[in-house]
Each structure stands twice: as C-alpha cells, then as structure tokens.
Design a protein around this motif. Structure first.
Motif, mmCIF file in Angstrom:
data_model
loop_
_atom_site.group_PDB
_atom_site.id
_atom_site.type_symbol
_atom_site.label_atom_id
_atom_site.label_comp_id
_atom_site.label_asym_id
_atom_site.label_seq_id
_atom_site.Cartn_x
_atom_site.Cartn_y
_atom_site.Cartn_z
ATOM 1 N N THR A 199 112.679 22.023 54.939
ATOM 2 C CA THR A 199 113.458 23.259 54.885
ATOM 3 C C THR A 199 113.108 24.085 53.657
ATOM 4 O O THR A 199 112.847 25.287 53.747
ATOM 5 C CB THR A 199 114.956 22.922 54.886
ATOM 6 O OG1 THR A 199 115.285 22.203 56.083
ATOM 7 C CG2 THR A 199 115.796 24.182 54.812
ATOM 8 N N SER A 203 110.880 27.648 53.819
ATOM 9 C CA SER A 203 111.529 28.891 53.389
ATOM 10 C C SER A 203 110.893 29.442 52.120
ATOM 11 O O SER A 203 110.694 30.664 51.991
ATOM 12 C CB SER A 203 113.028 28.660 53.179
ATOM 13 O OG SER A 203 113.257 27.684 52.177
ATOM 14 N N THR A 405 109.865 30.240 61.718
ATOM 15 C CA THR A 405 110.194 30.314 60.293
ATOM 16 C C THR A 405 110.212 31.750 59.779
ATOM 17 O O THR A 405 111.058 32.111 58.958
ATOM 18 C CB THR A 405 109.203 29.483 59.465
ATOM 19 O OG1 THR A 405 107.862 29.893 59.764
ATOM 20 C CG2 THR A 405 109.343 28.002 59.781
ATOM 21 N N ASN A 409 113.305 33.863 58.120
ATOM 22 C CA ASN A 409 113.172 34.507 56.819
ATOM 23 C C ASN A 409 113.559 35.979 56.891
ATOM 24 O O ASN A 409 114.152 36.526 55.950
ATOM 25 C CB ASN A 409 111.737 34.366 56.321
ATOM 26 C CG ASN A 409 111.572 34.855 54.896
ATOM 27 O OD1 ASN A 409 112.060 34.248 53.957
ATOM 28 N ND2 ASN A 409 110.878 35.978 54.742
ATOM 29 N N GLN A 417 117.975 32.050 52.624
ATOM 30 C CA GLN A 417 116.888 31.648 53.521
ATOM 31 C C GLN A 417 116.884 30.149 53.771
ATOM 32 O O GLN A 417 116.710 29.694 54.911
ATOM 33 C CB GLN A 417 115.533 32.083 52.937
ATOM 34 C CG GLN A 417 115.228 33.553 53.068
ATOM 35 C CD GLN A 417 115.868 34.388 51.977
ATOM 36 O OE1 GLN A 417 116.533 33.861 51.092
ATOM 37 N NE2 GLN A 417 115.681 35.702 52.040
ATOM 38 N N GLN A 421 117.577 28.359 57.316
ATOM 39 C CA GLN A 421 116.498 27.483 57.782
ATOM 40 C C GLN A 421 117.041 26.086 58.067
ATOM 41 O O GLN A 421 116.675 25.453 59.066
ATOM 42 C CB GLN A 421 115.401 27.408 56.714
ATOM 43 C CG GLN A 421 114.228 26.511 57.072
ATOM 44 C CD GLN A 421 113.146 27.240 57.830
ATOM 45 O OE1 GLN A 421 112.886 28.394 57.573
ATOM 46 N NE2 GLN A 421 112.503 26.560 58.747
#
Length: 491
Positions: A199, A203, A405, A409, A417, A421
């Motif tokens: 994660t 991010s 992803t 974002n 973020q 995520q």
C-alpha cells in the motif's frame, strides 16, 4: 611507435574514466538514447524486485508446507481464507494510521522485517507427528508406520542396541491443535505487515511519479520480473535439495531464499526518498465524501469483482487442470512464468495505454477480458492450451493494476492516498479474493470446475454490461466538461 600507442591508449582510458565519473554524479544516469536510470526511482525498482523475490520464494509453497507439517486440507483452507479476511481489516486500519501520523517509512521497514521474522519462525513450528524411538530388533507389532529413518547406535538401560528405527506416530489432539494455531497466528501476522508495504509503496511511487515524471508501471514491472525468475528457481530448489541434518527438510532452501532477499531488500527501502506527506485535517469526513461519488462506488464494484475472479483462478485453476485435464506439475509452473512474461511489456507501456483509452474504459476492458479468460478455461480439452490463455493476464493484471493505483491516486483527497489505497486493497485482495475462495469452493464441489468458470465468465460479462450502462447514464447527468473528461480519461 609502441610507446606512442600506449600513450594514446592511456590518454583515451583516462578520458573514458573521467567521463564515467562525471556521468555517475548526475542526478539522472543516461545510457545511450533509450535507457534512463533515475536515481530517485532506482531504489524503488530494486525494492520491488527484491521484495517480490522474497515473496515468491515461499508464498506459493506455504499450503504445501502446511500439509508437510501434518495439517489437514480443511485446516489449510481455513488458514488460507483468514489471510484475505484479515487483510480487509488490518490493512485498512494500518493505512489510515500511516496517513494520520506520517509513518510511511516505518511501515515500509516493518513490511520487510516482520514477514521475514514470521516466515523464519514458521520454519521451526513443530510437526504434528510425535517422534518415538523403538528398537528395531524388538519391533514385532503390526502398527502402521507412516514415516521412519534409521539411526545408530543407541544406549539403553539394557545395553547398546546397534540399530534403532524412529517411528512417527500421530498425536491426535495436542500436536495438531498446537501446530494449527501457531501456523494460523503466524499466517495472520506476516501478511498484516506485508500488505501495508504494498500500500505504502504503490501510493508513494504514484506520488513520486507525479512529482518527478516517469511511469508507475515501469517501476512495478520489476516485481513481475522477479516473480517470473525466482518462482521456478524456488521449485527447483525444493526438488533438488537433500536434507542432511535433523533441523533441515526439503523446504529449507525456500526459507533461506526468503530471508536472504528480505535482508537485501532493507537496503533499497532505506534509500527511498518518500514524498513530503501532508497530514489530512479530517480523515473521516473526506473518506465519507468519497462514498458519495458514483464513480468511486462503480470503481469499488469493479475492484471487488476482479478480486473475486482472481481468488477463483488462483485457488482452483490448478485443481481443475489436475483433476479434469490430468495436467503435469511443470505445466502449472509454466503458467506462472507466462503470466509474468505477459505482465512486463504491458506494464511498461501502461501509462500510454491508459492515456489512450482512459481509466474507465480500461476497467471495462479488464472485466471483459476476465470473462473471456474464464470462458476459455471452461472449454479446454487439453491442459496445454491453458498456456496461451495465460497471456491475457497482461490485461487482467498488467494493465489493470497501474490503472487501479493511478485512479486511486487521482480520486483520493490530499494526504489520504495511502488510506484510500489500503481500503481498496482490502476490498480487492481481502474481501474479493476471500469471497472468490469461499464461493468458488462451493461451486466447484457442487457443479464442477467447468461450471465454476462459466459462472465466473457470466459474472464478469454481466458486471461489464452493468458498468457500461451506469457510465452512460452518469455521462448524461454530468454537466461539467472536466468531469466528463475524467470519466473517460483520468490522467
């Protein structure tokens, strides 16, 4: 003349060395006209490669190792299901903690160190079977022996017995319960730290790509390369290793590989320069506002369905190949290699493909491709035809994950973020995969593998049609040109 040639050669060598030193000191190392190695992203590429090398060295073989320890198939299934379910809760909470208190670097380091310690501890978990010694010359019973080795010699109160045999007899209660619960706890603790690693890495890499230029797919593809290289090496190491001591077994090499790659991974992780993090003012209010956005809700539905299909295929494809198509094991290993080969070029050009099609259209393409892939599985008559089908993994994951992803974002509030995520990862890798494992097992046992993949194909195509209709309706409602553009192309 010879001296003159040596003089010119020495001068040329000095010039080359001087040029190389100046090049190394530059921020961006450029090799020729095509290869650009950015020092900001070099530790990220290296961390992805080493982390996935450590992961693939052991994670695909953990279910087999659990059965080696003496656990039943039901117990292995319970442990495997707890992983995605715990991921849904723990990963989401740790992601929010990382954003709230700016602990991203700490979670990266813990994500490397803790799984390495957990897997190392798993190596020393006691076997379910209890070892007892019986003199070979006195072994006149007809008891069933499941495992035995010869040792020499053994002192007894009655003298020295030249040869003894170690019999392994199952302990029906104590050892089974202890081994099961120890493995279960370790299987929850390890992924609880490895999931936040992905994660934070994903991010942070997305944010660095926005700040310094570059493409997320070209960083993440190094994980796919490591997976493709080291997965067959780990399997070969298991098959070729011969235990020579009491503490070793045929799975010893993969534990050594995992620990080695994890230790090496600490170096690039420490070198990663994370982007400056701005702590969000009101995380609960921002998170609630996300769920009021129809586009985000449609994204979550797509994420859940993709995770569910991934859980079905990753759990039951090999069983289907073995039970219904009599597939050899090396063919199953080749499918993993081909999926990695398919991922790399697609991830390399993922940014351009997403810019061309738009995030929403990419998600629709992924759903349709999942449906096509599952339908082809249901029609296979020969196991070898599964190999070209695995090339579709380039779309269903190689293209999906960069779009996944980057969309997160884009839609996340500032400073959140990692939290968003983590939430999406929990739905994708937790709730989705867990539902796929549970529901897929029921359908497989009741209706068979072919009907399982047919049902999965129908679910994907049905979701694809529903999403296309919902997106058309949303476009008609949207008045802002900017919002319409983002629906088609979130860049």
């Amino acid at each position: 003349m010879s001296h003159l040639r040596m003089h010119h050669s020495g001068a040329a060598l000095d010039s080359v060395i001087s040029f190389a030193i100046k090049s190394v000191k530059r921020k961006n190392l450029q090799c020729g006209a095509y290869v650009h190695v950015n020092r900001i992203f070099l530790p990220i590429k290296t961390a992805y490669f080493l982390y996935f090398a450590a992961l693939v060295s052991i994670s695909p073989y953990l279910p087999v190792y659990m059965t080696y320890l003496g656990l039943t198939a039901t117990q292995v299934g319970i442990i495997s299901t707890m992983d995605p379910l715990s991921n849904l809760i723990i990963c989401t909470l740790l992601g929010m903690v990382a954003d709230r208190y700016a602990l991203h670097k700490m979670f990266l380091i813990l994500g490397v160190v803790m799984p390495a310690l957990v897997y190392s501890a798993m190596y020393f978990v006691p076997h379910v079977e209890q070892i007892t010694r019986t003199p070979l010359i006195e072994n006149t019973t007809n008891q069933h022996i499941t495992n035995h080795v010869l040792v020499t010699p053994m002192n007894t109160p009655h003298g020295v017995i030249p040869t003894t045999e170690i019999h392994t007899t199952p302990n029906p209660k104590i050892n089974l319960v202890i081994t099961f619960w120890v493995i279960l706890m370790l299987s929850i603790i390890g992924p609880s730290f490895s999931r936040p690693f992905f994660t934070v890495m994903d991010s942070s890499t997305q944010k660095l790509v926005q700040e310094h230029g570059g493409e997320f797919g070209r960083q993440r593809l190094w994980g796919a390369i490591a997976w493709g290289i080291w997965s067959p090496v780990a399997g070969l190491a298991i098959d070729s290793f011969q235990p020579t001591t009491i503490l070793s077994n045929k799975y010893t090499p993969i534990f050594i590989m995992q620990a080695t790659f994890a230790l090496l991974c600490i170096i690039p992780v420490l070198m990663i320069k994370l982007p400056v993090h701005e702590r969000p003012q009101s995380m609960s209010r921002h998170m609630f506002s996300l769920f009021l956005k129809p586009l985000f809700l449609m994204f979550l539905i797509t994420t859940f369905v993709c995770g569910m299909i991934l859980g079905i295929i990753s759990t039951y494809l090999f069983i289907f190949l073995q039970d219904e198509l009599n597939s050899p094991h090396y063919l199953m290993g080749l499918t993993l290699t081909l999926t990695c080969i398919a991922e790399v070029p697609v991830m390399f050009y993922a940014k351009k493909i997403i810019a061309l099609l738009g995030h929403v259209n990419v998600m629709n393409l992924v759903l349709f491709t999942w449906g096509l892939r599952c339908f082809i599985y249901s029609t296979l008559q020969s196991a070898f035809w599964v190999l070209p089908v695995e090339l579709l993994h380039g779309i269903t994951f190689g293209l999906y994950y960069p779009a996944y992803t980057s969309f997160i974002n884009w839609i996340s509030p500032d400073g959140m973020q990692t939290s968003v995520q983590a939430l999406c990862n929990g739905i994708y890798m937790g709730l989705g995969i867990g539902a796929g494992m549970l529901c897929g097992g029921f359908v497989y046992d009741t209706y068979g593998g072919r009907n399982l993949f047919r049902a999965a194909a129908v679910m994907c195509i049905g979701t694809f049609i529903f999403m296309a209709m919902a997106q058309c309706a949303l476009r008609r409602r949207t008045e802002s040109p900017a919002e319409t553009r983002h629906l088609l192309n979130v860049a």
